[in-house]
Design a protein around this motif. Structure first.
Motif, PDB file in Angstrom:
ATOM      1  N   LEU A   1       2.056  -1.174  14.625  1.00 53.18           N
ATOM      2  CA  LEU A   1       1.273  -1.612  13.473  1.00 53.18           C
ATOM      3  C   LEU A   1       1.500  -0.623  12.333  1.00 53.18           C
ATOM      4  O   LEU A   1       1.351   0.591  12.512  1.00 53.18           O
ATOM      5  CB  LEU A   1      -0.215  -1.664  13.850  1.00 53.18           C
ATOM      6  N   LEU A   2       1.880  -1.158  11.161  1.00 50.17           N
ATOM      7  CA  LEU A   2       2.139  -0.304  10.003  1.00 50.17           C
ATOM      8  C   LEU A   2       1.124  -0.618   8.922  1.00 50.17           C
ATOM      9  O   LEU A   2       0.850  -1.781   8.632  1.00 50.17           O
ATOM     10  CB  LEU A   2       3.555  -0.555   9.471  1.00 50.17           C
ATOM     11  N   LEU A   3       0.546   0.411   8.321  1.00 49.86           N
ATOM     12  CA  LEU A   3      -0.447   0.191   7.279  1.00 49.86           C
ATOM     13  C   LEU A   3      -0.062   1.016   6.051  1.00 49.86           C
ATOM     14  O   LEU A   3       0.073   2.231   6.122  1.00 49.86           O
ATOM     15  CB  LEU A   3      -1.840   0.598   7.762  1.00 49.86           C
ATOM     16  N   ASP A   4       0.118   0.320   4.921  1.00 48.83           N
ATOM     17  CA  ASP A   4       0.521   0.986   3.683  1.00 48.83           C
ATOM     18  C   ASP A   4      -0.723   1.290   2.863  1.00 48.83           C
ATOM     19  O   ASP A   4      -1.366   0.378   2.360  1.00 48.83           O
ATOM     20  CB  ASP A   4       1.487   0.075   2.904  1.00 48.83           C
ATOM     21  N   GLU A   5      -1.049   2.558   2.716  1.00 48.62           N
ATOM     22  CA  GLU A   5      -2.247   2.983   1.966  1.00 48.62           C
ATOM     23  C   GLU A   5      -3.431   2.080   2.319  1.00 48.62           C
ATOM     24  O   GLU A   5      -3.982   1.404   1.445  1.00 48.62           O
ATOM     25  CB  GLU A   5      -1.986   2.911   0.454  1.00 48.62           C
ATOM     26  N   PRO A   6      -3.861   2.063   3.567  1.00 52.43           N
ATOM     27  CA  PRO A   6      -4.842   1.056   3.979  1.00 52.43           C
ATOM     28  C   PRO A   6      -6.179   1.159   3.244  1.00 52.43           C
ATOM     29  O   PRO A   6      -6.906   0.186   3.172  1.00 52.43           O
ATOM     30  CB  PRO A   6      -5.032   1.329   5.473  1.00 52.43           C
ATOM     31  N   PHE A   7      -6.476   2.323   2.689  1.00 53.28           N
ATOM     32  CA  PHE A   7      -7.779   2.450   2.022  1.00 53.28           C
ATOM     33  C   PHE A   7      -7.621   2.672   0.526  1.00 53.28           C
ATOM     34  O   PHE A   7      -8.595   2.927  -0.167  1.00 53.28           O
ATOM     35  CB  PHE A   7      -8.555   3.616   2.629  1.00 53.28           C
ATOM     36  N   GLY A   8      -6.386   2.563   0.047  1.00 58.43           N
ATOM     37  CA  GLY A   8      -6.094   2.949  -1.335  1.00 58.43           C
ATOM     38  C   GLY A   8      -6.879   2.167  -2.371  1.00 58.43           C
ATOM     39  O   GLY A   8      -7.290   2.710  -3.383  1.00 58.43           O
ATOM     40  N   ALA A   9      -7.096   0.875  -2.105  1.00 62.79           N
ATOM     41  CA  ALA A   9      -7.686   0.043  -3.147  1.00 62.79           C
ATOM     42  C   ALA A   9      -9.196  -0.130  -2.964  1.00 62.79           C
ATOM     43  O   ALA A   9      -9.790  -1.012  -3.551  1.00 62.79           O
ATOM     44  CB  ALA A   9      -7.000  -1.321  -3.160  1.00 62.79           C
ATOM     45  N   LEU A  10      -9.805   0.716  -2.141  1.00 61.87           N
ATOM     46  CA  LEU A  10     -11.234   0.532  -1.849  1.00 61.87           C
ATOM     47  C   LEU A  10     -12.057   1.653  -2.477  1.00 61.87           C
ATOM     48  O   LEU A  10     -11.559   2.751  -2.700  1.00 61.87           O
ATOM     49  CB  LEU A  10     -11.455   0.528  -0.336  1.00 61.87           C
ATOM     50  N   ASP A  11     -13.351   1.388  -2.703  1.00 66.47           N
ATOM     51  CA  ASP A  11     -14.165   2.456  -3.266  1.00 66.47           C
ATOM     52  C   ASP A  11     -14.618   3.406  -2.150  1.00 66.47           C
ATOM     53  O   ASP A  11     -14.499   3.128  -0.961  1.00 66.47           O
ATOM     54  CB  ASP A  11     -15.340   1.903  -4.084  1.00 66.47           C
ATOM     55  N   ALA A  12     -15.121   4.562  -2.572  1.00 66.97           N
ATOM     56  CA  ALA A  12     -15.282   5.698  -1.652  1.00 66.97           C
ATOM     57  C   ALA A  12     -16.113   5.369  -0.407  1.00 66.97           C
ATOM     58  O   ALA A  12     -15.749   5.750   0.703  1.00 66.97           O
ATOM     59  CB  ALA A  12     -15.907   6.872  -2.405  1.00 66.97           C
TER      60      ALA A  12
END
Lengths: 270, 345, 276
Positions: free
Chosen positions: B158-169
């Motif tokens: 399983l590959l995840l590209d910046e999995p939390f990048g677009a979410l707020d803190a």
């Protein structure tokens, strides 16, 4: 180079086949065939007084039409984007009419309208202005077909134009007039210019909407595309191709010069 | 070994996005690729998925070389940074996509697909969203849909590209804990890309630190923090400040700080020292001795009181000495180094 | 309206009225003239002109030409847009320029090139003549000229939209195991369907209304190689004004329907895009 998504080979294959058979091979014929006459023969064809007069009319009237379309197109784009008023949607949709209306229909309609006994032709004739069957009529028809190009070029740019630049100008003490002249118009300049260029390019080659209203008098109101038809009717393919090539070459040179001008303009803005 | 990457290279024009990358990943590991933007971490991830083809090198998963295999035949799950959900399909159809497009003989029946999608939606805790469209749900929910969609094909990796990048803190923190728990439950080998060191150090079993298309260090978070491989890793990890110093007689000598006794194999001469806030102690003091500074700000950061001080034109983070309860802005103080990591200059 | 950057009220109204006046004179008046002229002697003569066998033959031929030209350009346009929007390859800018080429060529030249190839003195003319194959002054010529003229419409409508949509969804489908056709059919096509329909409509409107190009290759044989726009011209030149304007009115209706449908499609597509 390999691509992660499948289908490029097939898509490019279809595209080049389609482009090659339908556009490139036929245009190659246009570029090659005139030279059957030899350079001197080609020169003789395109410098014949009747051909020169037709080229002058086609390019002159197209330029005049494009320049007339500039303020009108700007006005329509401006009110459609900036104001809310009854009839706005209709106005916005109607702008595309010259795109969608078959050129022969447009030609017929304009002729009926501007003929000496037409709705607009009669009052204009009373003022001593003759439109139909004169070079002026040619320009009117070309302005008609070119108008949407100006509107549709300016509209998206105007819509995306950030209002805060205008607000900033206002806070800095600029009058509304100064803001429009120094902030808005320069931002629209390139789009407006390319719209005018598109209108011009379309108008140069226009045929259907013109031949009805032009009257087609040799040396006076005969456009260059019509001369191609005349040559073809005499089975002089090479001469017809020569005139066509001359038209394309002239358009190309004009648009090239225009692009260079545009690039300098852009650099000036940057 | 489950995943073996050897000499993987990818060039764009003259720039090497991946420069002979080697990496061995064990079955069931949770790996972070950490680095600044442009370090090649996303290119590496996309090369693993088959969305980029390397110019050279090999890429073995479970012993099979995948470097030339197209993405659709790899069976590797990929969660895109901006999710790339199919906008014209419901959440349910998004998750079902990978099953529905299988050739007829491998395709599960309709009821089977429904059941599996339901199970996946429950796994990612959004069964109630099945009939919604991607534009009708929140960012965190989209992330869960994207994950469920990738898991639907039962990937080996399983590959995840910046999995939390677009979410707020706040959502980011919640999802982070949840994703780690999910990984422990499913045991699928997973690799994620991030530029956030906290995320990498908190979440991953091992972290590959990347720079300029190369993996500069691949280790557990503890090792990375304790023994960074070079000055770059040390500077990138933690909040250490980098100060030039001179080594002589078993001491590191700084321009504006008191000297620090150090044990190092480095030769005498100029060196680079990295000091974390906990390595710098500040105590109230006046006068003009080395280490004298002024408090710029004092704040609590959750772990304790943290000081920012101005030391001869350099801004440093330091820790107040025990017993200094209420440092005030503008107060004079003295800063003393307690420990430092040293690298060749 | 923001008071700091608005124009005075009177000026706004003046500009709006001016724009509407231009619209009336430039756009609506010609349209009104067509319908008025067509109905000058009432509805029956106009309808009779449309029911004339030559007119019906022209309608049939126009439909036939469009039925070949539009699918060809739709297929080519989709392929070109797919390649240009979803891939990087050498010669892409050249390809984009070449696709636009037919827009900058006079319709008459678009017809002329086919005569140069397939006419009696064309490159392939004698060869074809010897085998009894007619292209120019026959149906194939009409179709070819129409394809040339309407060449860029579909590609031009799709390329900006597909470029804006990016390729992430296609990549996601690929990692999930979808084949090229599955990606196109299930992911790309649903995202572009309204724009595609809009491009097809514009292509069709132009195909049915084209005059200059088909005029050159037609030969103007009544009931055989006359499309509707050519039929209009013939009737007009024969001073059958009611008939000419009746057929013209039918073509104008086609244009109006196209514009209405296009506006509707833009709202449909816009809503989906705005929601995404």
């Amino acid at each position: 180079m390999r691509h992660p998504l499948p289908g490029l080979g097939l898509a490019l294959g279809i595209t080049w086949l389609w482009l090659g058979l339908v556009v490139l091979v036929p245009l190659a014929a246009l570029v090659i065939r005139p030279w059957e006459l030899g350079p001197a023969g080609v020169w003789a064809v395109v410098t014949e007084p009747r051909v020169l007069a037709a080229l002058r009319l086609s390019f002159g009237a197209a330029l005049l039409a494009a320049l007339v379309d500039m303020p009108i197109g700007l006005l329509i784009a401006w009110v459609v984007v900036r104001y809310r008023f009854p009839g706005r949607r209709l106005l916005d949709a109607a702008v595309d009419l010259p795109f969608a209306l078959p050129t022969a229909v447009a030609g017929l309609a304009l002729t009926a309208l501007y003929a000496p006994n037409g709705w607009l032709g009669a009052p204009l004739a009373a003022l001593g202005v003759k439109v139909a069957f004169t070079p002026l009529g040619v320009a009117v028809a070309l302005a008609f077909v070119g108008l949407p190009f100006v509107v549709r070029s300016v509209e998206p740019v105007l819509r995306d134009l950030a209002r805060d630049a205008e607000e900033a100008a206002a806070t800095l003490g600029a009058t509304r007039g100064q803001t429009l002249w120094r902030v808005v118009l320069p931002a629209l300049g390139l789009a407006l210019a390319s719209g005018v260029a598109l209108a011009f390019a379309r108008a140069v080659g226009e045929y259907g909407s013109v031949i009805f209203i032009a009257g087609n008098m040799p040396m006076v109101s005969e456009i260059a595309p019509l001369l191609i038809v005349v040559q073809l009717e005499q089975f002089d393919y090479a001469a017809a191709a020569a005139i066509g090539l001359a038209m394309l070459g002239l358009s190309f040179l004009l648009l090239l010069g225009f692009n260079l001008l545009q690039r300098r303009l852009r650099r000036g803005l940057a | 070994m489950s995943i073996e990457i050897a000499g993987l290279t990818r060039r764009y024009a003259e720039v090497a996005a991946l420069d002979a990358v080697d990496l061995s990943i064990r079955d069931g590991e949770f790996i972070a690729l950490l680095g600044p933007s442009g370090s090649g971490k996303t290119t590496l991830l996309r090369a693993l998925a088959g969305l980029e083809f390397p110019d050279a090198g090999s890429l073995h998963v479970h012993g099979r070389d995948l470097a030339r295999v197209p993405a659709r035949e790899r069976g590797i799950g990929f969660v895109f940074q901006h999710y790339a959900l199919f906008r014209h399909m419901t959440v349910f159809e998004n998750v079902a996509f990978g099953l529905r497009i299988r050739p007829r003989r491998d395709r599960p029946g309709g009821a089977e697909i429904t059941a599996r999608v339901q199970r996946l939606l429950e796994l990612v805790q959004i069964p109630e969203l099945a009939r919604r469209y991607p534009d009708q749900i929140s960012g965190g929910q989209r992330q869960r849909v994207a994950l469920a969609r990738a898991l639907a094909i039962e990937p080996r990796l399983l590959l995840l590209d910046e999995p939390f990048g677009a979410l707020d803190a706040k959502v980011r923190k919640e999802l982070r804990v949840w994703l780690r728990q999910l990984h422990d439950r499913l045991g699928i080998t997973s690799i994620f890309v991030t530029h956030d060191q906290d995320e990498a150090l908190d979440l991953a079993d091992r972290v590959a630190v990347m720079r300029a298309g190369r993996v500069v260090q691949f280790d557990t978070p503890e090792t990375l923090l304790a023994r960074p491989a070079d000055a770059h890793v040390a500077g990138f990890l933690g909040e250490a400040v980098r100060l030039p110093c001179t080594l002589a007689d078993g001491q590191a000598r700084f321009a504006a700080l008191p000297p620090l006794a150090v044990e190092t194999s480095l030769p005498d001469g100029p060196a680079l020292a990295f000091l974390r806030p906990v390595d710098l102690a500040a105590e109230p003091a006046g006068g003009d001795a080395p280490g004298n500074a002024t408090v710029v700000s004092a704040r609590h950061d959750g772990r304790g009181l943290r000081l920012t001080v101005l030391l001869e034109g350099t801004v440093l983070d330091a820790t107040p000495a025990a017993g200094w309860a209420a440092p005030a802005r503008g107060e004079p103080c003295r800063v003393r180094p307690l420990a430092a990591r040293l690298f060749p200059a | 309206m923001n008071p700091a950057i608005g124009e005075p009220r009177w000026l706004r109204w003046l500009l709006c009225l001016l724009a509407l006046a231009v619209l009336g004179v430039v756009m609506l008046l010609p349209l009104a003239a067509v319908f008025t002229e067509a109905l000058r002697r009432g509805l029956p003569p106009a309808l009779a002109a449309l029911a004339d066998p030559d007119a019906l033959a022209a309608v049939r031929l126009t439909l036939l030409v469009a039925a070949v030209a539009v699918p060809v350009n739709t297929l080519g346009g989709i392929a070109a847009a797919w390649a240009i929007a979803k891939f990087e390859f050498r010669g892409k800018r050249l390809l984009v320029t070449l696709i636009d080429l037919p827009f900058s060529v006079s319709p008459v030249i678009s017809g002329l090139v086919w005569v140069l190839l397939f006419g009696a003195q064309g490159w392939f003319g004698p060869w074809l003549q010897a085998r009894g194959i007619e292209i120019v002054f026959a149906l194939p010529g009409l179709v070819l000229a129409t394809i040339f003229v309407t060449f860029p419409f579909v590609a031009r409508t799709l390329i900006p939209l597909m470029q804006a949509q990016g390729r992430a969804e296609e990549e996601a489908a690929a990692t999930l195991g979808a084949s090229g056709w599955q990606i196109f059919r299930r992911v790309t096509l649903p995202n572009i369907r309204w724009a595609l329909l809009s491009g097809v409509l514009l292509c069709n409107a132009r195909a049915m209304g084209e005059f200059g190009a088909v005029s050159v290759v037609s030969g103007h044989v009544r009931g055989e190689t006359n499309t509707m726009p050519l039929h209009v011209e013939i009737l007009y030149n024969e001073y059958q004004f009611v008939g000419a304007f009746a057929v013209a009115a039918l073509l104008a209706l086609l244009a109006l329907v196209t514009l209405g449908a296009k506006a509707l499609l833009e709202r449909l597509g816009g809503r989906r895009l705005a929601g995404a």
